[in-house]
Design a protein around this motif. Structure first.
Motif, PDB file in Angstrom:
ATOM      1  N   ALA A 184       0.836  -1.209   0.000  1.00  0.00           N
ATOM      2  CA  ALA A 184       0.000   0.000   0.000  1.00  0.00           C
ATOM      3  C   ALA A 184       0.869   1.257   0.000  1.00  0.00           C
ATOM      4  N   LEU A 185       1.923   1.241   0.793  1.00  0.00           N
ATOM      5  CA  LEU A 185       2.787   2.408   0.895  1.00  0.00           C
ATOM      6  C   LEU A 185       3.576   2.659  -0.390  1.00  0.00           C
ATOM      7  N   SER A 186       3.699   1.632  -1.223  1.00  0.00           N
ATOM      8  CA  SER A 186       4.409   1.797  -2.492  1.00  0.00           C
ATOM      9  C   SER A 186       3.567   2.528  -3.534  1.00  0.00           C
ATOM     10  N   MET A 187       2.295   2.765  -3.209  1.00  0.00           N
ATOM     11  CA  MET A 187       1.379   3.384  -4.172  1.00  0.00           C
ATOM     12  C   MET A 187       1.417   4.913  -4.117  1.00  0.00           C
ATOM     13  N   ALA A 188       2.489   5.454  -3.554  1.00  0.00           N
ATOM     14  CA  ALA A 188       2.698   6.909  -3.507  1.00  0.00           C
ATOM     15  C   ALA A 188       1.572   7.630  -2.782  1.00  0.00           C
ATOM     16  N   VAL A 189       1.128   7.062  -1.685  1.00  0.00           N
ATOM     17  CA  VAL A 189       0.077   7.699  -0.902  1.00  0.00           C
ATOM     18  C   VAL A 189       0.695   8.711   0.069  1.00  0.00           C
ATOM     19  N   ASP A 190      -0.114   9.682   0.495  1.00  0.00           N
ATOM     20  CA  ASP A 190       0.356  10.605   1.529  1.00  0.00           C
ATOM     21  C   ASP A 190      -0.515  10.550   2.785  1.00  0.00           C
ATOM     22  N   HIS A 191      -1.583   9.721   2.739  1.00  0.00           N
ATOM     23  CA  HIS A 191      -2.438   9.563   3.917  1.00  0.00           C
ATOM     24  C   HIS A 191      -3.067   8.180   3.891  1.00  0.00           C
ATOM     25  N   LEU A 192      -2.975   7.492   5.021  1.00  0.00           N
ATOM     26  CA  LEU A 192      -3.589   6.171   5.171  1.00  0.00           C
ATOM     27  C   LEU A 192      -4.377   6.132   6.472  1.00  0.00           C
ATOM     28  N   SER A 193      -5.587   5.575   6.411  1.00  0.00           N
ATOM     29  CA  SER A 193      -6.369   5.272   7.610  1.00  0.00           C
ATOM     30  C   SER A 193      -6.374   3.757   7.766  1.00  0.00           C
ATOM     31  N   LEU A 194      -5.844   3.273   8.874  1.00  0.00           N
ATOM     32  CA  LEU A 194      -5.607   1.847   9.074  1.00  0.00           C
ATOM     33  C   LEU A 194      -6.330   1.403  10.329  1.00  0.00           C
ATOM     34  N   TYR A 195      -7.383   0.618  10.143  1.00  0.00           N
ATOM     35  CA  TYR A 195      -8.272   0.254  11.242  1.00  0.00           C
ATOM     36  C   TYR A 195      -8.195  -1.242  11.536  1.00  0.00           C
ATOM     37  N   GLN A 196      -8.135  -1.559  12.810  1.00  0.00           N
ATOM     38  CA  GLN A 196      -8.235  -2.964  13.198  1.00  0.00           C
ATOM     39  C   GLN A 196      -9.693  -3.393  13.096  1.00  0.00           C
ATOM     40  N   LEU A 197      -9.923  -4.573  12.512  1.00  0.00           N
ATOM     41  CA  LEU A 197     -11.288  -5.079  12.392  1.00  0.00           C
ATOM     42  C   LEU A 197     -11.899  -5.263  13.780  1.00  0.00           C
ATOM     43  N   THR A 198     -13.033  -4.638  13.981  1.00  0.00           N
ATOM     44  CA  THR A 198     -13.769  -4.807  15.235  1.00  0.00           C
ATOM     45  C   THR A 198     -15.132  -5.414  14.908  1.00  0.00           C
ATOM     46  N   ILE A 199     -15.585  -6.273  15.788  1.00  0.00           N
ATOM     47  CA  ILE A 199     -16.861  -6.954  15.584  1.00  0.00           C
ATOM     48  C   ILE A 199     -17.921  -6.214  16.394  1.00  0.00           C
ATOM     49  N   GLU A 200     -18.840  -5.578  15.688  1.00  0.00           N
ATOM     50  CA  GLU A 200     -19.840  -4.729  16.334  1.00  0.00           C
ATOM     51  C   GLU A 200     -21.192  -5.444  16.404  1.00  0.00           C
ATOM     52  N   ASP A 201     -21.881  -5.248  17.529  1.00  0.00           N
ATOM     53  CA  ASP A 201     -23.244  -5.765  17.667  1.00  0.00           C
ATOM     54  C   ASP A 201     -24.140  -5.144  16.589  1.00  0.00           C
ATOM     55  N   GLY A 202     -25.070  -5.934  16.104  1.00  0.00           N
ATOM     56  CA  GLY A 202     -26.021  -5.423  15.123  1.00  0.00           C
ATOM     57  C   GLY A 202     -25.538  -5.493  13.695  1.00  0.00           C
ATOM     58  N   THR A 203     -24.325  -6.030  13.490  1.00  0.00           N
ATOM     59  CA  THR A 203     -23.818  -6.222  12.127  1.00  0.00           C
ATOM     60  C   THR A 203     -23.893  -7.701  11.772  1.00  0.00           C
ATOM     61  N   ALA A 204     -23.747  -8.015  10.481  1.00  0.00           N
ATOM     62  CA  ALA A 204     -23.738  -9.422  10.055  1.00  0.00           C
ATOM     63  C   ALA A 204     -22.571 -10.168  10.707  1.00  0.00           C
ATOM     64  N   PHE A 205     -21.412  -9.528  10.780  1.00  0.00           N
ATOM     65  CA  PHE A 205     -20.266 -10.151  11.454  1.00  0.00           C
ATOM     66  C   PHE A 205     -20.566 -10.382  12.930  1.00  0.00           C
ATOM     67  N   GLY A 206     -21.235  -9.416  13.558  1.00  0.00           N
ATOM     68  CA  GLY A 206     -21.592  -9.564  14.968  1.00  0.00           C
ATOM     69  C   GLY A 206     -22.504 -10.755  15.194  1.00  0.00           C
ATOM     70  N   ASP A 207     -23.466 -10.934  14.293  1.00  0.00           N
ATOM     71  CA  ASP A 207     -24.388 -12.071  14.413  1.00  0.00           C
ATOM     72  C   ASP A 207     -23.643 -13.395  14.234  1.00  0.00           C
ATOM     73  N   ARG A 208     -22.746 -13.453  13.241  1.00  0.00           N
ATOM     74  CA  ARG A 208     -21.980 -14.677  13.019  1.00  0.00           C
ATOM     75  C   ARG A 208     -21.064 -14.988  14.194  1.00  0.00           C
ATOM     76  N   TYR A 209     -20.437 -13.955  14.710  1.00  0.00           N
ATOM     77  CA  TYR A 209     -19.516 -14.135  15.840  1.00  0.00           C
ATOM     78  C   TYR A 209     -20.252 -14.687  17.066  1.00  0.00           C
ATOM     79  N   ALA A 210     -21.468 -14.198  17.272  1.00  0.00           N
ATOM     80  CA  ALA A 210     -22.241 -14.601  18.449  1.00  0.00           C
ATOM     81  C   ALA A 210     -22.580 -16.087  18.435  1.00  0.00           C
ATOM     82  N   VAL A 211     -22.659 -16.673  17.248  1.00  0.00           N
ATOM     83  CA  VAL A 211     -22.994 -18.103  17.157  1.00  0.00           C
ATOM     84  C   VAL A 211     -21.780 -18.947  16.755  1.00  0.00           C
ATOM     85  N   GLY A 212     -20.589 -18.345  16.870  1.00  0.00           N
ATOM     86  CA  GLY A 212     -19.365 -19.097  16.633  1.00  0.00           C
ATOM     87  C   GLY A 212     -19.056 -19.396  15.186  1.00  0.00           C
ATOM     88  N   LYS A 213     -19.589 -18.595  14.257  1.00  0.00           N
ATOM     89  CA  LYS A 213     -19.386 -18.882  12.832  1.00  0.00           C
ATOM     90  C   LYS A 213     -18.442 -17.894  12.155  1.00  0.00           C
TER      91      LYS A 213
END
Length: 384
Positions: A184-213
């Motif tokens: 990514a840094l090789s693409m001549a960028v001057d600004h990057l926003s880099l977020y750790q994946l968080t599992i939020e309630d009320g999302t599809a990922f949150g629902d899957r996480y709650a049932v171990g999937k």
């Protein structure tokens, strides 16, 4: 306290609530709709701008940010009219930053050129991964090739282009993330926003996480290693962290987001948009209706605001602390003390400084690199 907001500046946030598809990790106020009446939305935005300007006359407008949702689904004519209206209602700063968020799957060269001609001078692109398999897992509708093509188009149209990536994804190793970040840094960028994946309630990922999937999420230690590697790699490439999740070459920081972190004022319009506005000597938190239909209906009756909450000076001090410690420059201790009914506890400050979590110099309170890695814990200690 009437002029405290001037320490952070004044911005406008415009929320566009529509996306082509809902990502499974997303807990933002976004909706999928087959039919969007762009004229009706423009009329409503312009109405809200006029209403907000009555409350905030004679201000210099430092930034406009089109967020979402996917604002690159907005008609360029809609964007142009909003910018033009804002410029007439407030005094535009000479260096006003106007950012539009874009997804690689919703742009092409002509559209980007039209946004540029409308007045947009910065693009923030939601790339999220440079791996097609992970893009599919994240529910993204673009490929890596499309993301790279869109990025190249953006770089040809705009001087300032940022993009987002998500790390600590399913089955991702620290070595794989380091390789991807270096790419990514090789693409001549001057600004990057880099977020750790968080599992939020009320999302599809949150629902899957709650049932171990939702399998293959990195262990905490592995995710922490990715965070630390992110800081080191970006700094080595000349993009140090100026905020917990944001990296930029000096001078390329997001001015709009700095208004939030420096605890300035900002008007928020659109479904689900929040704001912080000082009226007289009172600072108010504003909130709008979440549902696009409900917001449109409310605007037609006079205001899209759902409620206003008066913030006590202690509320403001607490928010300033939580925002200010996110950025590398930290916060002004005298400004905090002017807002707060009580100064920060000296014994806690000394303890945190002794273990390397904070630093105090030149009248500023700063979270160190180690402190920003566990910032929520540091803030809990300070706020008791």
């Amino acid at each position: 306290m009437a002029d405290d907001w001037r320490n952070g500046g004044f911005g406008l946030y415009v929320h566009w609530p529509f996306c082509e598809a809902k990502c499974p990790y997303c807990d933002f106020n976004s909706h999928v709709s087959k039919k969007i009446d762009q004229k009706q939305w423009l009329t409503s935005y312009l109405s809200e701008l006029k209403r907000s300007a009555v409350d905030t006359p004679d201000r210099v407008l430092n930034t406009i940010f089109f967020g979402g949702g996917t604002p690159s689904l907005m008609a360029p004519e809609t964007v142009e009219a909003i910018i033009a209206q804002a410029r007439t209602l407030w005094r535009p700063a000479n260096d006003m930053e106007i950012t539009l968020e874009a997804n690689p799957g919703s742009v092409e060269a002509g559209r980007f050129a039209a946004y540029r001609d409308a007045g947009v001078n910065r693009i923030s692109m939601g790339v999220q991964a440079l791996n097609d398999e992970d893009l599919r897992r994240l529910g993204r509708i673009h490929t890596v090739a499309e993301a790279r093509a869109a990025f190249d188009i953006a770089r040809n149209c705009f001087d300032r282009v940022s993009f987002d990536l998500i790390y600590a994804r399913q089955h991702q190793t620290p070595d794989a993330w380091q390789a991807e970040l270096t790419e990514a840094l090789s693409m001549a960028v001057d600004h990057l926003s880099l977020y750790q994946l968080t599992i939020e309630d009320g999302t599809a990922f949150g629902d899957r996480y709650a049932v171990g999937k939702l399998r293959g999420l990195p262990e905490d230690d592995s995710a922490a290693d990715m965070y630390l590697a992110t800081q080191e790699i970006c700094e080595a490439h000349g993009l140090p962290a100026y905020e917990v999740s944001n990296h930029a070459r000096p001078g390329a920081e997001s001015l709009h987001n700095l208004i939030y972190w420096r605890y300035g004022d900002y008007v928020g319009i659109g479904p689900g948009a929040h704001g912080r506005v000082t009226l007289g000597s009172q600072k108010l938190a504003t909130e709008t209706y979440l549902s696009p239909a409900a917001w449109l209906d409310a605007v037609s009756k006079g205001t899209g605001e759902k409620e206003r909450t008066l913030l006590s000076t202690q509320d403001q001090a607490n928010e300033y602390l939580m925002m200010g410690l996110r950025i590398a420059e930290g916060l002004d201790i005298d400004r905090y003390n002017a807002l707060s009914s009580t100064p920060l506890p000296e014994n806690i400050l000394n303890d945190l400084q002794d273990i390397g979590m904070i630093d105090r110099s030149n009248g500023r309170l700063i979270a160190t690199k180690d402190g920003r890695a566990v910032l929520n814990a540091v803030i809990r200690e300070l706020l008791g």
